[in-house]
Design a protein around this motif. Structure first.
Motif, PDB file in Angstrom:
ATOM      1  N   PHE A  55     -15.582 -39.863  13.671  1.00  0.00           N
ATOM      2  CA  PHE A  55     -16.698 -38.981  13.259  1.00  0.00           C
ATOM      3  C   PHE A  55     -16.748 -38.872  11.789  1.00  0.00           C
ATOM      4  CE2 PHE A  55     -15.247 -37.702  17.356  1.00  0.00           C
ATOM      5  CZ  PHE A  55     -16.282 -38.184  18.035  1.00  0.00           C
ATOM      6  N   ILE A  56     -17.539 -39.586  10.999  1.00  0.00           N
ATOM      7  CA  ILE A  56     -17.878 -39.641   9.509  1.00  0.00           C
ATOM      8  C   ILE A  56     -16.517 -40.070   8.865  1.00  0.00           C
ATOM      9  CG2 ILE A  56     -18.604 -38.449   7.560  1.00  0.00           C
ATOM     10  CD1 ILE A  56     -20.549 -36.817   9.371  1.00  0.00           C
ATOM     11  N   PHE A  57     -15.752 -38.956   8.477  1.00  0.00           N
ATOM     12  CA  PHE A  57     -14.338 -39.293   7.911  1.00  0.00           C
ATOM     13  C   PHE A  57     -13.202 -38.750   8.532  1.00  0.00           C
ATOM     14  CE2 PHE A  57     -17.470 -38.498   4.220  1.00  0.00           C
ATOM     15  CZ  PHE A  57     -17.533 -40.005   3.868  1.00  0.00           C
ATOM     16  N   LEU A  58     -13.531 -38.300   9.890  1.00  0.00           N
ATOM     17  CA  LEU A  58     -12.293 -37.727  10.702  1.00  0.00           C
ATOM     18  C   LEU A  58     -12.312 -38.694  11.820  1.00  0.00           C
ATOM     19  CD1 LEU A  58     -10.126 -35.539  10.966  1.00  0.00           C
ATOM     20  CD2 LEU A  58     -11.784 -34.443  12.613  1.00  0.00           C
ATOM     21  N   THR A  59     -10.922 -39.120  12.250  1.00  0.00           N
ATOM     22  CA  THR A  59     -10.820 -39.736  13.363  1.00  0.00           C
ATOM     23  C   THR A  59      -9.810 -39.213  14.264  1.00  0.00           C
ATOM     24  OG1 THR A  59     -10.763 -42.101  12.191  1.00  0.00           O
ATOM     25  CG2 THR A  59      -9.827 -42.170  14.118  1.00  0.00           C
ATOM     26  N   VAL A  60     -10.179 -39.023  15.414  1.00  0.00           N
ATOM     27  CA  VAL A  60      -9.617 -38.356  16.412  1.00  0.00           C
ATOM     28  C   VAL A  60      -8.743 -39.448  17.184  1.00  0.00           C
ATOM     29  CG1 VAL A  60      -9.624 -36.845  18.401  1.00  0.00           C
ATOM     30  CG2 VAL A  60     -11.169 -36.433  16.481  1.00  0.00           C
ATOM     31  N   ILE A  91     -11.858 -43.208   4.834  1.00  0.00           N
ATOM     32  CA  ILE A  91     -12.851 -43.445   3.907  1.00  0.00           C
ATOM     33  C   ILE A  91     -12.997 -44.995   3.934  1.00  0.00           C
ATOM     34  CG2 ILE A  91     -13.815 -43.257   1.615  1.00  0.00           C
ATOM     35  CD1 ILE A  91     -12.014 -40.654   1.300  1.00  0.00           C
ATOM     36  N   ALA A  92     -13.785 -45.510   4.454  1.00  0.00           N
ATOM     37  CA  ALA A  92     -14.053 -46.894   4.602  1.00  0.00           C
ATOM     38  C   ALA A  92     -13.072 -47.634   5.128  1.00  0.00           C
ATOM     39  CB  ALA A  92     -14.346 -47.679   3.243  1.00  0.00           C
ATOM     40  N   ILE A  93     -12.051 -48.505   4.358  1.00  0.00           N
ATOM     41  CA  ILE A  93     -10.732 -49.082   4.953  1.00  0.00           C
ATOM     42  C   ILE A  93      -9.514 -48.380   4.624  1.00  0.00           C
ATOM     43  CG2 ILE A  93     -11.933 -51.399   5.053  1.00  0.00           C
ATOM     44  CD1 ILE A  93     -10.176 -51.977   2.488  1.00  0.00           C
ATOM     45  N   ILE A  94      -9.728 -47.213   3.975  1.00  0.00           N
ATOM     46  CA  ILE A  94      -8.582 -46.564   3.701  1.00  0.00           C
ATOM     47  C   ILE A  94      -8.256 -45.340   4.746  1.00  0.00           C
ATOM     48  CG2 ILE A  94      -7.571 -44.916   2.043  1.00  0.00           C
ATOM     49  CD1 ILE A  94      -9.022 -46.727  -0.122  1.00  0.00           C
ATOM     50  N   GLY A  95      -7.163 -45.401   5.530  1.00  0.00           N
ATOM     51  CA  GLY A  95      -6.796 -44.234   6.437  1.00  0.00           C
ATOM     52  C   GLY A  95      -5.699 -43.166   6.007  1.00  0.00           C
ATOM     53  N   ILE A  96      -5.826 -42.191   5.836  1.00  0.00           N
ATOM     54  CA  ILE A  96      -4.513 -41.367   5.457  1.00  0.00           C
ATOM     55  C   ILE A  96      -4.321 -40.381   6.946  1.00  0.00           C
ATOM     56  CG2 ILE A  96      -3.974 -39.097   4.084  1.00  0.00           C
ATOM     57  CD1 ILE A  96      -6.190 -40.237   2.163  1.00  0.00           C
ATOM     58  N   PRO A  97      -3.193 -40.486   7.281  1.00  0.00           N
ATOM     59  CA  PRO A  97      -2.987 -40.053   8.510  1.00  0.00           C
ATOM     60  C   PRO A  97      -2.460 -38.497   8.289  1.00  0.00           C
ATOM     61  CG  PRO A  97      -0.996 -41.222   8.039  1.00  0.00           C
ATOM     62  CD  PRO A  97      -2.172 -41.725   7.134  1.00  0.00           C
ATOM     63  N   LEU A  98      -2.928 -37.393   9.070  1.00  0.00           N
ATOM     64  CA  LEU A  98      -2.802 -35.891   9.107  1.00  0.00           C
ATOM     65  C   LEU A  98      -1.649 -35.609   9.809  1.00  0.00           C
ATOM     66  CD1 LEU A  98      -6.465 -34.908   8.988  1.00  0.00           C
ATOM     67  CD2 LEU A  98      -4.959 -35.458   7.007  1.00  0.00           C
ATOM     68  N   GLY A  99      -0.809 -36.574  10.404  1.00  0.00           N
ATOM     69  CA  GLY A  99       0.422 -36.258  11.145  1.00  0.00           C
ATOM     70  C   GLY A  99       0.751 -37.589  11.979  1.00  0.00           C
ATOM     71  N   GLU A 100       1.994 -37.500  12.597  1.00  0.00           N
ATOM     72  CA  GLU A 100       2.440 -38.719  13.120  1.00  0.00           C
ATOM     73  C   GLU A 100       1.997 -38.842  14.567  1.00  0.00           C
ATOM     74  OE1 GLU A 100       6.810 -38.720  13.162  1.00  0.00           O
ATOM     75  OE2 GLU A 100       6.916 -38.558  10.995  1.00  0.00           O
ATOM     76  N   PRO A 101       1.808 -39.974  14.939  1.00  0.00           N
ATOM     77  CA  PRO A 101       1.634 -40.044  16.392  1.00  0.00           C
ATOM     78  C   PRO A 101       2.651 -39.475  17.332  1.00  0.00           C
ATOM     79  CG  PRO A 101       1.339 -42.173  15.193  1.00  0.00           C
ATOM     80  CD  PRO A 101       1.877 -41.220  14.423  1.00  0.00           C
ATOM     81  N   PRO A 102       2.193 -38.601  18.220  1.00  0.00           N
ATOM     82  CA  PRO A 102       3.321 -37.704  18.914  1.00  0.00           C
ATOM     83  C   PRO A 102       3.582 -38.470  20.156  1.00  0.00           C
ATOM     84  CG  PRO A 102       1.094 -37.308  19.627  1.00  0.00           C
ATOM     85  CD  PRO A 102       0.745 -38.343  18.398  1.00  0.00           C
ATOM     86  N   ILE A 103       4.034 -39.842  20.046  1.00  0.00           N
ATOM     87  CA  ILE A 103       4.634 -40.496  21.045  1.00  0.00           C
ATOM     88  C   ILE A 103       5.975 -39.794  21.748  1.00  0.00           C
ATOM     89  CG2 ILE A 103       5.435 -42.869  22.003  1.00  0.00           C
ATOM     90  CD1 ILE A 103       3.342 -43.998  19.822  1.00  0.00           C
TER      91      ILE A 103
END
Length: 126
Positions: free
Chosen positions: A97-102, A57-69
């Motif tokens: 895409f709107i509020f979801l980042t892939v 949301i704008a400049i606030i990002g909430i990860p929905l999981g850890e990067p799977p490196i």
């Protein structure tokens, strides 16, 4: 009719520019473990891709999981029963895409086996 189609095309172009965005980065690493003084054999090339998502949301990002490196590196090593990976190349990209980042991570490398750990078929019966 013509103005309706023009309005629809303009609306689609505006919607696409507002709701989506993409960025990317890339890098290179020599190996996943130090191999300077060790003898090794290249087994095969490996490649893989993983995804993770964030809610933005704008400049606030909430990860929905850890990067799977780490998971991806381990999977690539297990795939060829390798001890390590060398010539590691990676790239990431992100689509919003709107509020979801892939987020997408792609790694390609060469799987190796250290020579002291490669079984010698001539010594099998001894």
């Amino acid at each position: 009719m013509k103005t309706r189609i023009s309005g629809l095309i303009l609306s689609l172009v505006l919607a696409a520019s507002i709701i989506s965005c993409a960025t990317t980065s890339a890098g290179l690493a020599t190996s996943t473990v130090p191999v300077a003084d060790k003898k090794y054999k290249v087994i095969a090339p490996v490649e893989g891709t993983k995804y993770w998502y964030t809610f933005d949301i704008a400049i606030i990002g909430i990860p929905l999981g850890e990067p799977p490196i780490d998971r991806l590196l381990e999977e690539l090593k297990k795939e060829k029963e390798a001890d390590a990976l060398i010539n590691v190349r990676y790239w990431t990209d992100r689509s919003i895409f709107i509020f979801l980042t892939v987020n997408r991570l792609h790694i390609s490398a060469e799987a190796i086996k250290f020579e002291d750990e490669i079984p010698d078929p001539r010594k099998k019966g001894r």
